[in-house]
Design a protein around this motif. Structure first.
Motif, PDB file in Angstrom:
ATOM      1  N   PHE A 109       0.837  -1.208   0.000  1.00  0.00           N
ATOM      2  CA  PHE A 109       0.000   0.000   0.000  1.00  0.00           C
ATOM      3  C   PHE A 109       0.871   1.256   0.000  1.00  0.00           C
ATOM      4  O   PHE A 109       1.974   1.250   0.551  1.00  0.00           O
ATOM      5  N   PRO A 110       0.335   2.346  -0.593  1.00  0.00           N
ATOM      6  CA  PRO A 110       1.111   3.591  -0.609  1.00  0.00           C
ATOM      7  C   PRO A 110       1.466   4.003   0.819  1.00  0.00           C
ATOM      8  O   PRO A 110       0.637   3.925   1.716  1.00  0.00           O
ATOM      9  N   ARG A 111       2.709   4.425   1.019  1.00  0.00           N
ATOM     10  CA  ARG A 111       3.108   4.798   2.376  1.00  0.00           C
ATOM     11  C   ARG A 111       2.897   6.288   2.611  1.00  0.00           C
ATOM     12  O   ARG A 111       2.973   7.110   1.695  1.00  0.00           O
ATOM     13  N   THR A 112       2.623   6.596   3.855  1.00  0.00           N
ATOM     14  CA  THR A 112       2.569   7.982   4.306  1.00  0.00           C
ATOM     15  C   THR A 112       3.456   8.058   5.540  1.00  0.00           C
ATOM     16  O   THR A 112       3.293   7.262   6.461  1.00  0.00           O
ATOM     17  N   PHE A 135       6.263  15.614  -0.615  1.00  0.00           N
ATOM     18  CA  PHE A 135       7.682  15.616  -1.020  1.00  0.00           C
ATOM     19  C   PHE A 135       8.458  14.571  -0.239  1.00  0.00           C
ATOM     20  O   PHE A 135       9.318  14.918   0.561  1.00  0.00           O
ATOM     21  N   PRO A 136       8.305  13.251  -0.407  1.00  0.00           N
ATOM     22  CA  PRO A 136       7.338  12.735  -1.368  1.00  0.00           C
ATOM     23  C   PRO A 136       5.972  12.404  -0.767  1.00  0.00           C
ATOM     24  O   PRO A 136       4.974  12.502  -1.470  1.00  0.00           O
ATOM     25  N   SER A 137       5.877  12.034   0.505  1.00  0.00           N
ATOM     26  CA  SER A 137       4.552  11.602   0.977  1.00  0.00           C
ATOM     27  C   SER A 137       4.481  11.626   2.508  1.00  0.00           C
ATOM     28  O   SER A 137       4.241  10.610   3.141  1.00  0.00           O
ATOM     29  N   SER A 138       4.722  12.796   3.082  1.00  0.00           N
ATOM     30  CA  SER A 138       4.642  12.921   4.535  1.00  0.00           C
ATOM     31  C   SER A 138       3.249  13.390   4.950  1.00  0.00           C
ATOM     32  O   SER A 138       2.499  13.951   4.156  1.00  0.00           O
ATOM     33  N   LEU A 139       2.936  13.137   6.205  1.00  0.00           N
ATOM     34  CA  LEU A 139       1.799  13.793   6.846  1.00  0.00           C
ATOM     35  C   LEU A 139       2.384  14.620   7.983  1.00  0.00           C
ATOM     36  O   LEU A 139       2.932  14.069   8.943  1.00  0.00           O
ATOM     37  N   MET A 140       2.311  15.940   7.849  1.00  0.00           N
ATOM     38  CA  MET A 140       2.818  16.817   8.892  1.00  0.00           C
ATOM     39  C   MET A 140       1.750  16.923   9.985  1.00  0.00           C
ATOM     40  O   MET A 140       0.577  17.181   9.690  1.00  0.00           O
TER      41      MET A 140
END
Ligand SMILES: [Zn+2]
Length: 308
Positions: A167-170, A239-244
């Motif tokens: 699954f796409p990672r965050t 950038f690429p896939s963080s959750l701040m």
């Protein structure tokens, strides 16, 4: 009164991700072939932007996108029943010919401040997911090739003995203001532009709560002891896939010891100074400023000052 997410850049997508419909291959095919469907092209993760009349996403209608059917593409979602897709066009020869004076492939960080909030949010989703597919072409479990499934929301290993699903990672990142009375702790990294101070931040580690990660980062980077931690707002950061994850932590003393491996400086600013630095955030000649509104550091500082 601000609502938690009403102006957070990269949030607030108008698209319905159609999670219950998109696993149906026939439904998905019908959406891909519908004359009303819209396609966003990304070359090296840069979206095609139409510049005439103000920057906006250059959506392609299906009749032009049909030759791109073999490219990796994923469903972003539906708006008023119309399907929106992102298409990775890196392998299409001559794709640069689509660019002209009014249509350019532009990197997301540069163009996002000029887009409407809903378009920036769609773009964040498109960039993060396209990036994930580009980097995860092989199964992390057995090394065989994997292929996209579920309209792009997962990948499946092609090795029949494995068939692992990925699954796409965050990646969650905590970003926080330490506060002590009327003082707010901000820091700067050596690579920041001159005069910029920001909230401290760091990746969460396995086995931590958000609150524990906030306390750990403040202790590691600034030697700051904190008690309660309060959540303010979050932001997808593609950038690429963080959750701040933006928080405020109450310090139990004003003693600060800066970790010079991580930071060039960290110090207390009076809340009135922070208000001035917020107003100066896009003025590169200002002696002290916060990062611009695109960043969650800016947004949590603004919210903290407006509520307290
Ligand atoms: Zn595998």
């Amino acid at each position: 009164m601000l609502k938690p997410h009403d102006t957070i850049p990269f949030s607030g997508s108008p698209l319905d991700r159609a999670g219950n419909q998109r696993r149906d291959a026939a439904w998905l095919d019908a959406q891909r072939n519908a004359s009303t469907s819209r396609f966003l092209l990304l070359r090296e993760l840069k979206p095609l932007i139409a510049l005439e009349g103000g920057a906006h996403l250059a959506w392609f209608p299906q009749r032009f996108a049909a030759p791109l059917a073999e490219c990796p593409n994923l469903l972003l979602g539906l708006e008023d029943g119309v399907a929106h897709f992102a298409v990775d066009v890196d392998d299409i020869p001559g794709i640069d010919a689509l660019a002209d004076d009014n249509n350019k492939f532009i990197d997301v960080r540069s163009i996002a401040p000029q887009l409407s909030l809903p378009e920036a949010a769609i773009l964040a989703q498109a960039r993060s997911m396209t990036d994930w597919h580009k980097r995860h072409r092989f199964c992390a479990q057995c090394g065989a090739a994997s292929q996209a499934e579920d309209a792009g929301y997962s990948r499946r290993c092609t090795n029949d003995a494995c068939r692992a699903q990925h699954f796409p990672r965050t990646d969650p990142v905590v970003i926080m203001l330490g506060v002590y009375g009327d003082q707010i702790l901000l820091g700067r990294q050596p690579q920041f532009l001159p005069g910029v101070y920001s909230a401290l931040a760091g990746f969460m580690e396995p086995g931590e709560t958000i609150e524990e990660a906030v306390r750990r980062e403040l202790a590691e980077e600034a030697g700051l002891a904190t008690s309660d931690v309060r959540y303010i707002a979050s932001q997808p950061w593609p950038f690429p896939s963080s959750l701040m994850i933006g928080c405020v932590a109450t310090a139990t003393s004003d003693a600060v010891t800066v970790d010079r491996h991580e930071l060039e400086d960290a110090r207390w600013f009076h809340r009135d100074e922070v208000a001035t630095m917020l107003r100066a955030s896009t003025d590169t000649s200002a002696p002290l400023r916060l990062p611009p509104p695109l960043s969650l550091a800016h947004q949590i500082a603004r919210r903290y000052l407006s509520e307290s």
